[in-house]
Design an enzyme around this catalytic site. Structure first.
Site, PDB file in Angstrom:
ATOM      1  N   LEU A 194     -45.636  27.935 -27.063  1.00 59.59           N
ATOM      2  CA  LEU A 194     -44.833  27.521 -28.214  1.00 59.59           C
ATOM      3  C   LEU A 194     -44.327  26.108 -27.950  1.00 59.59           C
ATOM      4  CD1 LEU A 194     -43.248  28.417 -30.837  1.00 59.59           C
ATOM      5  CD2 LEU A 194     -41.420  29.159 -29.307  1.00 59.59           C
ATOM      6  N   ASN A 247     -44.672  31.285 -20.677  1.00 64.15           N
ATOM      7  CA  ASN A 247     -44.654  30.336 -21.804  1.00 64.15           C
ATOM      8  C   ASN A 247     -43.251  29.796 -22.073  1.00 64.15           C
ATOM      9  OD1 ASN A 247     -47.409  30.395 -22.351  1.00 64.15           O
ATOM     10  ND2 ASN A 247     -47.225  32.265 -23.571  1.00 64.15           N
ATOM     11  N   LYS A 280     -39.048  24.063 -19.016  1.00 65.36           N
ATOM     12  CA  LYS A 280     -39.336  22.998 -18.033  1.00 65.36           C
ATOM     13  C   LYS A 280     -39.563  21.672 -18.765  1.00 65.36           C
ATOM     14  CE  LYS A 280     -42.984  21.620 -14.944  1.00 65.36           C
ATOM     15  NZ  LYS A 280     -44.432  21.750 -14.916  1.00 65.36           N
ATOM     16  N   TYR A 292     -43.281  48.238 -18.688  1.00 67.20           N
ATOM     17  CA  TYR A 292     -41.975  47.663 -19.018  1.00 67.20           C
ATOM     18  C   TYR A 292     -41.209  47.301 -17.742  1.00 67.20           C
ATOM     19  CZ  TYR A 292     -37.364  47.297 -21.305  1.00 67.20           C
ATOM     20  OH  TYR A 292     -36.143  46.867 -21.772  1.00 67.20           O
TER      21      TYR A 292
HETATM   22  N1  LIG Z   1     -31.145  47.651 -26.330  1.00 60.88           N
HETATM   23  C1  LIG Z   1     -30.994  47.949 -25.058  1.00 60.88           C
HETATM   24  O1  LIG Z   1     -30.304  48.929 -24.722  1.00 60.88           O
HETATM   25  C2  LIG Z   1     -31.630  47.099 -23.989  1.00 60.88           C
HETATM   26  C3  LIG Z   1     -31.445  47.474 -22.648  1.00 60.88           C
HETATM   27  C4  LIG Z   1     -32.044  46.707 -21.668  1.00 60.88           C
HETATM   28  C5  LIG Z   1     -32.750  45.560 -21.976  1.00 60.88           C
HETATM   29  N2  LIG Z   1     -32.915  45.216 -23.270  1.00 60.88           N
HETATM   30  C6  LIG Z   1     -33.724  44.015 -23.539  1.00 60.88           C
HETATM   31  O2  LIG Z   1     -33.159  43.252 -24.594  1.00 60.88           O
HETATM   32  C7  LIG Z   1     -34.184  42.682 -25.400  1.00 60.88           C
HETATM   33  C8  LIG Z   1     -33.985  43.062 -26.855  1.00 60.88           C
HETATM   34  O3  LIG Z   1     -34.017  44.494 -26.962  1.00 60.88           O
HETATM   35  P1  LIG Z   1     -33.734  45.249 -28.333  1.00 60.88           P
HETATM   36  O4  LIG Z   1     -33.065  46.532 -28.019  1.00 60.88           O
HETATM   37  O5  LIG Z   1     -33.133  44.319 -29.295  1.00 60.88           O
HETATM   38  O6  LIG Z   1     -35.235  45.617 -28.747  1.00 60.88           O
HETATM   39  P2  LIG Z   1     -36.013  45.364 -30.137  1.00 60.88           P
HETATM   40  O7  LIG Z   1     -37.313  46.073 -29.984  1.00 60.88           O
HETATM   41  O8  LIG Z   1     -35.145  45.718 -31.274  1.00 60.88           O
HETATM   42  O9  LIG Z   1     -36.216  43.799 -30.130  1.00 60.88           O
HETATM   43  C9  LIG Z   1     -37.283  43.150 -29.499  1.00 60.88           C
HETATM   44  C10 LIG Z   1     -37.794  42.069 -30.432  1.00 60.88           C
HETATM   45  O10 LIG Z   1     -38.844  41.347 -29.788  1.00 60.88           O
HETATM   46  C11 LIG Z   1     -39.918  41.191 -30.718  1.00 60.88           C
HETATM   47  N3  LIG Z   1     -41.160  41.026 -29.938  1.00 60.88           N
HETATM   48  C12 LIG Z   1     -41.800  41.941 -29.185  1.00 60.88           C
HETATM   49  N4  LIG Z   1     -42.885  41.418 -28.601  1.00 60.88           N
HETATM   50  C13 LIG Z   1     -42.936  40.112 -29.002  1.00 60.88           C
HETATM   51  C14 LIG Z   1     -43.832  39.040 -28.746  1.00 60.88           C
HETATM   52  N5  LIG Z   1     -44.896  39.195 -27.944  1.00 60.88           N
HETATM   53  N6  LIG Z   1     -43.578  37.848 -29.338  1.00 60.88           N
HETATM   54  C15 LIG Z   1     -42.515  37.679 -30.154  1.00 60.88           C
HETATM   55  N7  LIG Z   1     -41.629  38.656 -30.430  1.00 60.88           N
HETATM   56  C16 LIG Z   1     -41.847  39.860 -29.855  1.00 60.88           C
HETATM   57  C17 LIG Z   1     -39.883  42.443 -31.569  1.00 60.88           C
HETATM   58  O11 LIG Z   1     -40.561  42.310 -32.799  1.00 60.88           O
HETATM   59  C18 LIG Z   1     -38.384  42.643 -31.727  1.00 60.88           C
HETATM   60  O12 LIG Z   1     -37.877  41.923 -32.828  1.00 60.88           O
HETATM   61  C19 LIG Z   1     -35.518  43.182 -24.830  1.00 60.88           C
HETATM   62  O13 LIG Z   1     -36.053  42.183 -23.989  1.00 60.88           O
HETATM   63  C20 LIG Z   1     -35.119  44.385 -24.012  1.00 60.88           C
HETATM   64  O14 LIG Z   1     -35.991  44.598 -22.926  1.00 60.88           O
HETATM   65  C21 LIG Z   1     -32.373  45.960 -24.297  1.00 60.88           C
END
Ligand SMILES: NC(=O)c1ccc[n+]([C@@H]2O[C@H](COP(=O)([O-])OP(=O)(O)OC[C@H]3O[C@@H](n4cnc5c(N)ncnc54)[C@H](O)[C@@H]3O)[C@@H](O)[C@H]2O)c1
Length: 317
Positions: free
Chosen positions: A69, A105, A111, A151
């Site tokens: 990007l 990316n 960077k 994951y």
């Molecule tokens: N909600 C929780 O309890 C929790 C706990 C631990 C970690 N996290 C981390 O927080 C972040 C957000 O989690 P969330 O609960 O909002 O999940 P979510 O699934 O609602 O949000 C993830 C977002 O990333 C987008 N996405 C996925 N793959 C993508 C890609 N290759 N390119 C661009 N966009 C992409 C999805 O469309 C979605 O909008 C994640 O990285 C997750 O691992 C969340």
């Protein structure tokens, strides 16, 4: 109240149309920044951000972060990645790619721009922990070849990349390890316990408890979590993390079910099912580091957080 900045920043939020990402976009807009939300809409939903479409400081870009990007920003919050097992196991190879290629990316972009970058890591890096509560110096107990590994190991590799970009290239990095978070805009059918219980209660269906329902979990409300992320991004350069962000207060599943029933006024009964394999008895963050380095602690009680979440789900179910 919105904070005042001497300089408005241009901030990239990957995964900005998801549950946590959309709350982060709201917060950054309220703080007076320009927000570029990047999402491929795998689990994200336009409805999470439609209210921002007309905002002059908000921009949306459909893009998959496994591809490079090129944009101009001051800070990057890397949240893109499906977070619930149902979603991340749907296409495990893409999940690992999102964590690993996505991190490469976004780090490459940071960077080039000399931008600060924050990684949304997870308590899953601790795997099935033998230490309770989990402190950041616990290295974890993770299966590298199981169905959850795409994951867990993807996020672990992303952390490695962040620290190597720091050691090798001097990048300003922040790694937040997020524990169970809930709130409005959670995916309705992502199989997580809070959304499951609320949907079952609102539909008047029986609420399923696994085992004896005495296993505990801790739940952090989305606004608290987002506040932790923003504080971390704003912290001194030496504060790289990893830092646990979550709510250490534990609730048994039976207690959560009772609170959901009370909060929804539902007549749902409780049913019991056998405990799934690998279901941890306990998962709880030690947040001493966040308290000390960020002055952060969760402030929204479960009762209030559930009320707001139930109000949202009522509009969706
Ligand atoms: N909600 C929780 O309890 C929790 C706990 C631990 C970690 N996290 C981390 O927080 C972040 C957000 O989690 P969330 O609960 O909002 O999940 P979510 O699934 O609602 O949000 C993830 C977002 O990333 C987008 N996405 C996925 N793959 C993508 C890609 N290759 N390119 C661009 N966009 C992409 C999805 O469309 C979605 O909008 C994640 O990285 C997750 O691992 C969340």
């Amino acid at each position: 109240m919105a904070r005042q900045y001497s300089r408005r920043k241009r901030i990239l939020v990957t995964g900005g149309a998801g549950f946590l990402g959309s709350h982060l976009c709201d917060r950054l807009i309220a703080d007076g920044h320009e927000v570029l939300c990047v999402d491929n809409f795998f689990t994200g939903d336009k409805r999470n951000i439609t209210h921002l479409f007309q905002h002059e400081r908000f921009e949306l870009l459909r893009h998959d972060i496994t591809f490079p990007l090129f944009v101009e920003v001051d800070e990057i919050y890397n949240l893109a990645c499906p977070a619930s097992p149902i979603h991340y196991q749907h296409d495990p190879v893409q999940t690992t790619k999102t964590s690993v290629h996505g991190a490469i990316n976004m780090l490459g972009l940071a960077k080039r721009l000399k931008a600060k970058i924050l990684q949304a890591s997870t308590s899953e890096v601790y795997g099935d922990p033998s230490v309770h509560p989990q402190t950041e110096d616990y290295w974890g107990h993770v299966n590298p070849i199981g169905p959850r590994s795409c994951y867990d190991e993807g996020k672990r590799c992303a952390e490695t990349l962040f620290f190597d970009y720091r050691r090798q290239l001097g990048l300003q990095i922040k790694v937040a390890r997020i524990f169970n978070t809930y709130g409005p805009r959670m995916h309705l059918a992502d199989g997580r316990v809070v959304s499951n219980f609320i949907v079952q209660a609102l539909k008047g269906e029986p609420i399923t408890l696994y085992g004896d329902g005495k296993q505990t979990r801790s739940f952090c409300y989305a606004d608290d979590l987002v506040d932790g992320l923003v504080r971390m991004m704003d912290s001194d350069n030496e504060v790289t993390g990893p830092i646990n962000l979550g709510n250490p207060r534990e609730y048994s599943m039976a207690e959560l079910a009772e609170r959901v029933i009370a909060g929804t006024g539902s007549k749902s009964a409780l049913t019991y099912a056998p405990l799934p394999q690998d279901d941890p008895r306990q998962r709880q963050p030690d947040i001493s580091r966040a308290r000390e380095l960020l002055g952060w602690r969760p402030t929204i009680e479960l009762e209030e957080g559930l009320k707001r979440t139930i109000d949202y789900f009522k509009t969706m179910v």
